[in-house]
Scaffold this motif. Structure first.
Motif, PDB file in Angstrom:
ATOM      1  N   PRO A 149       0.905  -1.056   0.110  1.00  0.00           N
ATOM      2  CA  PRO A 149      -0.077  -0.061   0.130  1.00  0.00           C
ATOM      3  C   PRO A 149       0.802   1.371   0.040  1.00  0.00           C
ATOM      4  CG  PRO A 149      -0.736  -1.432   1.646  1.00  0.00           C
ATOM      5  CD  PRO A 149       0.680  -2.085   1.247  1.00  0.00           C
ATOM      6  N   THR A 150       0.214   2.436  -0.446  1.00  0.00           N
ATOM      7  CA  THR A 150       0.979   3.569  -0.411  1.00  0.00           C
ATOM      8  C   THR A 150       1.263   4.228   0.929  1.00  0.00           C
ATOM      9  OG1 THR A 150      -0.459   4.230  -2.392  1.00  0.00           O
ATOM     10  CG2 THR A 150       0.954   6.064  -1.091  1.00  0.00           C
ATOM     11  N   GLY A 151       2.899   4.347   1.301  1.00  0.00           N
ATOM     12  CA  GLY A 151       3.301   4.919   2.408  1.00  0.00           C
ATOM     13  C   GLY A 151       3.793   3.538   3.038  1.00  0.00           C
ATOM     14  N   SER A 152       3.907   2.566   2.360  1.00  0.00           N
ATOM     15  CA  SER A 152       4.484   1.306   3.335  1.00  0.00           C
ATOM     16  C   SER A 152       6.011   1.329   2.878  1.00  0.00           C
ATOM     17  CB  SER A 152       3.675   0.155   3.042  1.00  0.00           C
ATOM     18  OG  SER A 152       3.745  -0.440   1.695  1.00  0.00           O
ATOM     19  N   SER A 154       9.622   2.112   3.157  1.00  0.00           N
ATOM     20  CA  SER A 154      10.549   3.004   4.123  1.00  0.00           C
ATOM     21  C   SER A 154      11.395   4.254   3.232  1.00  0.00           C
ATOM     22  CB  SER A 154      11.435   2.086   4.811  1.00  0.00           C
ATOM     23  OG  SER A 154      12.627   1.664   4.172  1.00  0.00           O
ATOM     24  N   PRO A 155      12.040   5.044   4.001  1.00  0.00           N
ATOM     25  CA  PRO A 155      13.016   5.733   3.086  1.00  0.00           C
ATOM     26  C   PRO A 155      14.092   5.131   2.635  1.00  0.00           C
ATOM     27  CG  PRO A 155      12.505   6.782   5.211  1.00  0.00           C
ATOM     28  CD  PRO A 155      11.727   5.397   5.457  1.00  0.00           C
ATOM     29  N   SER A 156      14.416   4.064   2.814  1.00  0.00           N
ATOM     30  CA  SER A 156      15.455   3.336   2.353  1.00  0.00           C
ATOM     31  C   SER A 156      15.007   2.413   1.318  1.00  0.00           C
ATOM     32  CB  SER A 156      16.377   2.414   3.273  1.00  0.00           C
ATOM     33  OG  SER A 156      15.739   1.778   4.188  1.00  0.00           O
ATOM     34  N   VAL A 158      12.483  -0.182   1.499  1.00  0.00           N
ATOM     35  CA  VAL A 158      12.078  -1.284   1.851  1.00  0.00           C
ATOM     36  C   VAL A 158      10.596  -1.193   2.170  1.00  0.00           C
ATOM     37  CG1 VAL A 158      14.275  -2.432   2.483  1.00  0.00           C
ATOM     38  CG2 VAL A 158      12.899  -1.087   4.194  1.00  0.00           C
ATOM     39  N   CYS A 159       9.945  -2.332   2.117  1.00  0.00           N
ATOM     40  CA  CYS A 159       8.479  -2.186   2.259  1.00  0.00           C
ATOM     41  C   CYS A 159       8.329  -2.802   3.564  1.00  0.00           C
ATOM     42  CB  CYS A 159       7.841  -3.015   1.282  1.00  0.00           C
ATOM     43  SG  CYS A 159       6.296  -3.059   0.797  1.00  0.00           S
ATOM     44  N   VAL A 160       7.417  -1.693   4.313  1.00  0.00           N
ATOM     45  CA  VAL A 160       7.343  -2.151   5.775  1.00  0.00           C
ATOM     46  C   VAL A 160       5.902  -2.776   5.750  1.00  0.00           C
ATOM     47  CG1 VAL A 160       7.143  -0.924   7.983  1.00  0.00           C
ATOM     48  CG2 VAL A 160       8.528  -0.188   6.491  1.00  0.00           C
ATOM     49  N   PRO A 161       5.760  -3.825   6.543  1.00  0.00           N
ATOM     50  CA  PRO A 161       4.433  -4.533   6.769  1.00  0.00           C
ATOM     51  C   PRO A 161       3.596  -3.619   7.568  1.00  0.00           C
ATOM     52  CG  PRO A 161       6.329  -6.205   7.202  1.00  0.00           C
ATOM     53  CD  PRO A 161       6.957  -4.651   6.933  1.00  0.00           C
TER      54      PRO A 161
ATOM     55  N   PHE B  84      17.921   2.890   8.613  1.00  0.00           N
ATOM     56  CA  PHE B  84      16.751   3.578   8.867  1.00  0.00           C
ATOM     57  C   PHE B  84      15.563   3.091   8.233  1.00  0.00           C
ATOM     58  CE2 PHE B  84      13.666   7.184   7.928  1.00  0.00           C
ATOM     59  CZ  PHE B  84      13.427   7.618   9.319  1.00  0.00           C
ATOM     60  N   GLY B  85      14.627   2.586   8.748  1.00  0.00           N
ATOM     61  CA  GLY B  85      13.362   1.726   8.205  1.00  0.00           C
ATOM     62  C   GLY B  85      13.651   0.194   8.299  1.00  0.00           C
ATOM     63  N   ARG B  88      12.104  -1.817  11.240  1.00  0.00           N
ATOM     64  CA  ARG B  88      10.723  -2.142  10.800  1.00  0.00           C
ATOM     65  C   ARG B  88      10.232  -3.346   9.989  1.00  0.00           C
ATOM     66  NH1 ARG B  88       7.285   3.189  10.485  1.00  0.00           N
ATOM     67  NH2 ARG B  88       7.278   2.728   8.428  1.00  0.00           N
ATOM     68  N   PHE B  89      11.091  -3.320   8.963  1.00  0.00           N
ATOM     69  CA  PHE B  89      10.874  -4.239   7.943  1.00  0.00           C
ATOM     70  C   PHE B  89      11.464  -5.656   8.492  1.00  0.00           C
ATOM     71  CE2 PHE B  89      13.783  -6.823   5.249  1.00  0.00           C
ATOM     72  CZ  PHE B  89      12.857  -7.162   4.186  1.00  0.00           C
ATOM     73  N   GLY B  92       8.784  -7.211  10.852  1.00  0.00           N
ATOM     74  CA  GLY B  92       7.560  -7.620  10.071  1.00  0.00           C
ATOM     75  C   GLY B  92       8.162  -9.080   9.292  1.00  0.00           C
ATOM     76  N   HIS B 127      -3.877  -2.374   6.856  1.00  0.00           N
ATOM     77  CA  HIS B 127      -4.655  -1.330   6.137  1.00  0.00           C
ATOM     78  C   HIS B 127      -6.111  -1.547   5.767  1.00  0.00           C
ATOM     79  CE1 HIS B 127      -0.542   0.494   4.938  1.00  0.00           C
ATOM     80  NE2 HIS B 127      -0.074  -0.791   4.756  1.00  0.00           N
ATOM     81  N   PRO B 171      -2.854   8.560   6.721  1.00  0.00           N
ATOM     82  CA  PRO B 171      -2.756   7.435   5.611  1.00  0.00           C
ATOM     83  C   PRO B 171      -1.550   7.098   5.076  1.00  0.00           C
ATOM     84  CG  PRO B 171      -4.476   9.125   5.290  1.00  0.00           C
ATOM     85  CD  PRO B 171      -3.698   9.531   6.210  1.00  0.00           C
ATOM     86  N   ASP B 172      -0.694   7.908   4.795  1.00  0.00           N
ATOM     87  CA  ASP B 172       0.593   7.616   4.076  1.00  0.00           C
ATOM     88  C   ASP B 172       1.877   7.271   4.993  1.00  0.00           C
ATOM     89  OD1 ASP B 172      -0.741   7.803   1.655  1.00  0.00           O
ATOM     90  OD2 ASP B 172      -0.042  10.144   1.347  1.00  0.00           O
ATOM     91  N   GLU B 173       1.392   7.322   6.069  1.00  0.00           N
ATOM     92  CA  GLU B 173       2.589   6.836   7.136  1.00  0.00           C
ATOM     93  C   GLU B 173       2.645   5.631   7.554  1.00  0.00           C
ATOM     94  OE1 GLU B 173       2.346   9.477  10.560  1.00  0.00           O
ATOM     95  OE2 GLU B 173       2.924  11.201   9.509  1.00  0.00           O
ATOM     96  N   GLY B 174       3.638   5.092   7.968  1.00  0.00           N
ATOM     97  CA  GLY B 174       3.669   3.828   8.412  1.00  0.00           C
ATOM     98  C   GLY B 174       3.163   3.675  10.113  1.00  0.00           C
TER      99      GLY B 174
END
Lengths: 161, 276
Positions: A149-152, A154-156, A158-161, B84-85, B88-89, B92, B127, B171-174
């Motif tokens: 989904p949009t926004g998932s 991360s800045p690097s 990678v897709c954050v669940p 960074f990020g 979280r990846f 999951g 989501h 909505p666009d944030e983790g």
């Protein structure tokens, strides 16, 4: 034996779980789960390659205390065909007629619930439904990866669940 | 690239699954262990790797340019430099892998609260607003069990998976971890039987009009949310059957969580009165 009159249920590659008044079937080949209502489940149960369509109708009728027309069994067989739950495909008795037309005709005449098979696809990947994890870092850019989904991202990237 | 001798290794055990964590950098190794602990809500142990059977490996190796190449049990792999990020990846990815490989537990994507000594399970994917609904339910006094998984054992009991709520403030944030206490809620500790399974999704201006569905339909509806359905199908079907068989299964669209949450609890309370 005439295949068109003696349906045979598929058994290979299926996981079956009986629940009250229904049967759940998971097809390992298509990765789909099916829920057979009581009527569909009973027809499927007697698809043993030795019991004729007419006999299945008779068995169904006596268990329900009501006359059951062969067409009701054929309607179930049509759906079993459709969901690949028979060993070999059987010629539809209702070829050329719409499902709605058939349902109306049989439904009006039958005191027994119409056969119904509902289906749901299961996710194939170990991770697919758990997350939108990328195969490679950088593969995910602003949700462009399917399942992300949009926004998932991360800045690097990678897709954050 | 480091040799095998320089690698830090430990055996992670959680939910009946074993995996080896290995890294050539001590800091990364410790960090991965910490992330794993968080990902699995502390329900894990670390031990000696030993020499026995082959196990999946979570590997983190630093190359000459300082980039970390990771491989999570050959399911997902890649590299990162700036972490960074990544945490979280990784959180999951580890959680998903353990859930996917467990043969003695069933993980259903769902929000779960405890109410009147029973679990109310809200199956649904990320989501889909389940955290929002769960947070409203705990604001009304329900015990918090999870906003991620309904974790079911072979006896059909639902166990807490009590990570912090993953709240999305935009909505666009983790998701941002939020303690359920922020919503005035308490964490449920003990496993409980399921009382109600609710298949619901947000539809603008929709009203809560629950309709009961059959056990078979309920199990079928949950198939896309089970991790993973096709891996351990027979066991999964049995556990879902046992768990759901004790519960009322309902389906309804819903409007805003704020309006829906009290209606869900009222509906459940009415069911209890009707049964008595």
């Amino acid at each position: 034996m005439n295949n068109t009159q003696y349906p045979l249920a598929r058994t290979n590659g299926l996981v079956v779980q009986e629940v009250p008044n229904e049967v759940l079937v998971f097809d390992m080949e298509t990765n789909e789960a099916h829920c057979l209502n009581e009527t569909a489940a009973m027809v499927w149960k007697y698809c043993d390659g030795e019991t004729s369509v007419a006999k299945i109708a008779e068995i169904l009728g006596s268990s329900k205390g009501s006359d059951v027309n062969d067409d009701l069994v054929w309607l179930a067989i049509d759906q079993l065909n459709e969901h690949k739950l028979l060993e070999s495909r059987m010629e539809s008795k209702f070829a050329g007629r719409s499902r709605r037309e058939v349902l109306r005709k049989i439904g009006l005449a039958s005191m027994v619930a119409l056969p119904l098979i509902a289906s749901m696809a299961a996710p194939r990947s170990v991770m697919a439904q758990a997350s939108c994890t990328c195969a490679n870092n950088g593969a995910c850019r602003n949700g462009s990866l399917p399942g992300c989904p949009t926004g998932s991202c991360s800045p690097s990237n990678v897709c954050v669940p | 690239m480091s040799s095998n001798n320089n690698r830090h290794r430990t055996l992670l055990r959680a939910y009946g699954v074993e995996a080896i964590i290995e890294a050539d950098d001590r800091n990364i190794f410790e960090k991965v262990k910490a992330v794993a602990s968080k990902a699995l809500v502390g329900r894990l142990t670390f031990g000696e790797v030993g020499e026995s059977a082959e196990r999946p490996v979570y590997s983190f190796l630093t190359n000459d340019s300082g980039t970390v190449e990771f491989n999570i049990a050959d399911v997902t792999s890649g590299e990162y430099k700036d972490d960074f990020g990544f945490e979280r990846f990784l959180n999951g990815a580890i959680r998903s892998h353990i859930a996917a490989m467990s043969k003695s537990w069933v993980f259903l994507h769902a929000g779960v609260v405890e109410w009147r000594g029973k679990a109310i399970i809200l199956p649904g994917h990320s989501h889909k607003g389940k955290t929002t609904l769960v947070s409203e339910l705990i604001r009304l006094g329900a015990g918090y069990m999870s906003d991620e998984y309904a974790v079911m054992d072979e006896n059909g009991l639902v166990h807490p998976f009590e990570r912090d709520l993953g709240v999305r403030f935009a909505p666009d944030e983790g998701p941002t971890p939020v303690d359920p206490a922020v919503f005035g809620g308490a964490r449920a500790i003990d496993p409980v039987e399921a009382g109600m399974i609710v298949f619901t999704g947000f539809v603008k201006n929709a009203e809560w009009k629950p309709e009961t569905i059959t056990l078979g339909s309920g199990i079928l509806e949950s198939v896309p949310e089970v991790i993973p359905f096709s891996f351990n199908t027979e066991f999964v079907l049995k556990v879902l059957n046992t768990t759901f068989n004790r519960a009322i299964i309902v389906k309804s669209d819903r409007g805003e969580a704020l309006d829906t949450a009290p209606k869900i609890l009222e509906y459940f309370d009415q069911l209890i009165i009707d049964v008595r």
